[in-house]
Scaffold this motif. Structure first.
Motif, PDB file in Angstrom:
ATOM      1  N   VAL A  47      38.272  28.628  53.473  1.00 50.65           N
ATOM      2  CA  VAL A  47      37.051  29.525  52.823  1.00 50.65           C
ATOM      3  C   VAL A  47      38.126  30.686  52.116  1.00 50.65           C
ATOM      4  O   VAL A  47      37.950  31.171  51.149  1.00 50.65           O
ATOM      5  N   ILE A  48      39.112  31.146  52.828  1.00 54.39           N
ATOM      6  CA  ILE A  48      40.258  32.038  52.365  1.00 54.39           C
ATOM      7  C   ILE A  48      40.807  31.814  50.987  1.00 54.39           C
ATOM      8  O   ILE A  48      40.990  32.421  50.002  1.00 54.39           O
ATOM      9  N   GLU A  49      41.278  30.252  50.922  1.00 52.64           N
ATOM     10  CA  GLU A  49      41.896  29.725  49.877  1.00 52.64           C
ATOM     11  C   GLU A  49      40.754  29.764  48.697  1.00 52.64           C
ATOM     12  O   GLU A  49      41.203  29.924  47.603  1.00 52.64           O
ATOM     13  N   LYS A  50      39.590  29.387  49.009  1.00 46.12           N
ATOM     14  CA  LYS A  50      38.555  29.275  47.923  1.00 46.12           C
ATOM     15  C   LYS A  50      38.363  30.928  47.208  1.00 46.12           C
ATOM     16  O   LYS A  50      38.404  30.840  46.212  1.00 46.12           O
ATOM     17  N   ILE A  51      38.499  31.965  48.229  1.00 47.14           N
ATOM     18  CA  ILE A  51      38.287  33.271  47.770  1.00 47.14           C
ATOM     19  C   ILE A  51      39.371  33.485  46.945  1.00 47.14           C
ATOM     20  O   ILE A  51      39.107  34.093  45.584  1.00 47.14           O
ATOM     21  N   ALA A  52      40.693  33.210  47.098  1.00 45.73           N
ATOM     22  CA  ALA A  52      41.670  33.449  46.448  1.00 45.73           C
ATOM     23  C   ALA A  52      41.838  32.739  44.992  1.00 45.73           C
ATOM     24  O   ALA A  52      42.171  33.210  43.947  1.00 45.73           O
ATOM     25  N   HIS A  53      41.422  31.469  45.045  1.00 47.43           N
ATOM     26  CA  HIS A  53      41.244  30.725  43.873  1.00 47.43           C
ATOM     27  C   HIS A  53      40.314  31.269  43.015  1.00 47.43           C
ATOM     28  O   HIS A  53      40.479  31.456  41.767  1.00 47.43           O
ATOM     29  N   PHE A  54      39.117  31.749  43.603  1.00 41.65           N
ATOM     30  CA  PHE A  54      38.071  32.511  42.692  1.00 41.65           C
ATOM     31  C   PHE A  54      38.634  33.763  42.100  1.00 41.65           C
ATOM     32  O   PHE A  54      38.448  33.875  40.928  1.00 41.65           O
ATOM     33  N   ARG A  55      38.873  34.603  42.787  1.00 42.69           N
ATOM     34  CA  ARG A  55      39.785  35.731  42.211  1.00 42.69           C
ATOM     35  C   ARG A  55      40.742  35.508  41.083  1.00 42.69           C
ATOM     36  O   ARG A  55      40.907  36.134  40.103  1.00 42.69           O
ATOM     37  N   ALA A  56      41.906  34.507  41.440  1.00 42.33           N
ATOM     38  CA  ALA A  56      42.844  34.089  40.378  1.00 42.33           C
ATOM     39  C   ALA A  56      42.177  33.729  39.125  1.00 42.33           C
ATOM     40  O   ALA A  56      42.592  33.918  38.007  1.00 42.33           O
ATOM     41  N   ARG A  57      41.147  32.910  39.279  1.00 41.63           N
ATOM     42  CA  ARG A  57      40.328  32.444  38.154  1.00 41.63           C
ATOM     43  C   ARG A  57      39.847  33.411  37.493  1.00 41.63           C
ATOM     44  O   ARG A  57      39.719  33.528  35.893  1.00 41.63           O
ATOM     45  N   VAL A  58      39.050  34.365  37.940  1.00 32.56           N
ATOM     46  CA  VAL A  58      38.740  35.521  37.421  1.00 32.56           C
ATOM     47  C   VAL A  58      39.766  36.378  36.559  1.00 32.56           C
ATOM     48  O   VAL A  58      39.474  36.901  35.199  1.00 32.56           O
ATOM     49  N   ILE A  59      40.734  36.715  37.138  1.00 29.59           N
ATOM     50  CA  ILE A  59      41.715  37.438  36.338  1.00 29.59           C
ATOM     51  C   ILE A  59      42.281  36.530  35.304  1.00 29.59           C
ATOM     52  O   ILE A  59      42.618  36.754  34.072  1.00 29.59           O
ATOM     53  N   SER A  60      42.504  35.146  35.355  1.00 29.34           N
ATOM     54  CA  SER A  60      42.856  34.226  34.386  1.00 29.34           C
ATOM     55  C   SER A  60      41.834  34.269  33.188  1.00 29.34           C
ATOM     56  O   SER A  60      42.377  34.465  32.009  1.00 29.34           O
ATOM     57  N   ILE A  61      40.613  34.468  33.532  1.00 30.91           N
ATOM     58  CA  ILE A  61      39.544  34.349  32.294  1.00 30.91           C
ATOM     59  C   ILE A  61      39.739  35.704  31.696  1.00 30.91           C
ATOM     60  O   ILE A  61      39.671  35.848  30.438  1.00 30.91           O
ATOM     61  N   ALA A  62      40.376  36.775  32.419  1.00 30.71           N
ATOM     62  CA  ALA A  62      40.316  37.961  31.761  1.00 30.71           C
ATOM     63  C   ALA A  62      41.393  38.112  30.743  1.00 30.71           C
ATOM     64  O   ALA A  62      41.420  38.939  29.845  1.00 30.71           O
ATOM     65  N   TYR A  63      42.467  37.203  30.992  1.00 33.63           N
ATOM     66  CA  TYR A  63      43.537  37.140  30.073  1.00 33.63           C
ATOM     67  C   TYR A  63      43.631  36.193  29.120  1.00 33.63           C
ATOM     68  O   TYR A  63      44.239  36.181  28.023  1.00 33.63           O
ATOM     69  N   ASN A  64      42.477  35.170  29.106  1.00 34.79           N
ATOM     70  CA  ASN A  64      42.377  34.109  28.076  1.00 34.79           C
ATOM     71  C   ASN A  64      41.102  34.099  27.431  1.00 34.79           C
ATOM     72  O   ASN A  64      40.147  34.580  27.878  1.00 34.79           O
ATOM     73  N   ASP A  65      41.203  33.359  26.411  1.00 37.32           N
ATOM     74  CA  ASP A  65      39.779  33.378  25.585  1.00 37.32           C
ATOM     75  C   ASP A  65      38.928  32.532  26.408  1.00 37.32           C
ATOM     76  O   ASP A  65      37.503  32.698  26.002  1.00 37.32           O
ATOM     77  N   ASP A  66      39.023  31.688  26.943  1.00 36.11           N
ATOM     78  CA  ASP A  66      38.302  30.623  27.640  1.00 36.11           C
ATOM     79  C   ASP A  66      38.628  29.936  29.065  1.00 36.11           C
ATOM     80  O   ASP A  66      39.799  30.397  29.387  1.00 36.11           O
ATOM     81  N   ASP A  67      37.757  29.444  29.801  1.00 38.13           N
ATOM     82  CA  ASP A  67      38.378  29.039  31.046  1.00 38.13           C
ATOM     83  C   ASP A  67      39.416  27.842  31.085  1.00 38.13           C
ATOM     84  O   ASP A  67      40.539  28.005  31.786  1.00 38.13           O
ATOM     85  N   GLU A  68      39.676  27.370  29.884  1.00 37.21           N
ATOM     86  CA  GLU A  68      40.802  26.429  29.775  1.00 37.21           C
ATOM     87  C   GLU A  68      42.186  26.987  29.515  1.00 37.21           C
ATOM     88  O   GLU A  68      43.234  26.392  29.751  1.00 37.21           O
ATOM     89  N   GLY A  69      42.266  28.416  29.207  1.00 30.67           N
ATOM     90  CA  GLY A  69      43.333  29.160  28.911  1.00 30.67           C
ATOM     91  C   GLY A  69      44.089  28.530  27.476  1.00 30.67           C
ATOM     92  O   GLY A  69      45.206  28.670  27.373  1.00 30.67           O
ATOM     93  N   ALA A  70      43.247  27.978  26.808  1.00 32.15           N
ATOM     94  CA  ALA A  70      43.655  27.471  25.451  1.00 32.15           C
ATOM     95  C   ALA A  70      44.547  28.438  24.463  1.00 32.15           C
ATOM     96  O   ALA A  70      45.511  28.399  23.948  1.00 32.15           O
ATOM     97  N   THR A  71      43.921  29.712  24.518  1.00 32.46           N
ATOM     98  CA  THR A  71      44.482  30.719  23.414  1.00 32.46           C
ATOM     99  C   THR A  71      44.672  31.848  24.595  1.00 32.46           C
ATOM    100  O   THR A  71      43.918  32.678  25.000  1.00 32.46           O
ATOM    101  N   THR A  72      45.887  32.464  24.702  1.00 29.06           N
ATOM    102  CA  THR A  72      46.477  33.613  25.221  1.00 29.06           C
ATOM    103  C   THR A  72      46.291  34.746  24.309  1.00 29.06           C
ATOM    104  O   THR A  72      46.603  34.793  23.287  1.00 29.06           O
ATOM    105  N   ARG A  73      45.608  35.775  24.729  1.00 27.93           N
ATOM    106  CA  ARG A  73      45.489  36.784  24.214  1.00 27.93           C
ATOM    107  C   ARG A  73      46.702  37.732  24.195  1.00 27.93           C
ATOM    108  O   ARG A  73      47.572  37.639  25.064  1.00 27.93           O
TER     109      ARG A  73
END
Length: 95
Positions: A47-73
């Motif tokens: 569960v802790i790993e799922k939470i860490a992955h979720f939060r890392a994904r939120v941060i990743s989305i904040a830095y990229n145009d889409d979920d795939e990370g295709a275009t970095t801002r």
């Protein structure tokens, strides 16, 4: 949201920001901020790993145009707001 599994095998999603505590004895129990308790089949560390992955994904989305990370801002969507100096004036040292 993270997806976890009830003891009867049904999956459900829970907002990890509302989890107050997680403990195992022996089943893993999620204690929510409102006092609700959910017993899940996943181990506490999972569960802790799922939470860490979720939060890392939120941060990743904040830095990229889409979920795939295709275009970095060139600049993140999240930023730090710096306080102003005395009496509302700008601080020195500028950005």
């Amino acid at each position: 949201m993270i997806v976890v599994t009830r003891l009867d095998g049904r999956h459900f999603a829970v907002n990890p920001d509302l989890i107050e505590r997680i403990f195992e004895s022996p089943d893993t129990t999620l204690v929510m901020a409102d006092g609700a308790r959910f017993i899940v089949t996943e181990a506490m560390v999972e569960v802790i790993e799922k939470i860490a992955h979720f939060r890392a994904r939120v941060i990743s989305i904040a830095y990229n145009d889409d979920d795939e990370g295709a275009t970095t801002r060139t600049s993140p969507r999240l930023s730090i707001i710096h306080p102003t100096g005395p009496a509302g004036g700008a601080t020195t040292g500028g950005h």
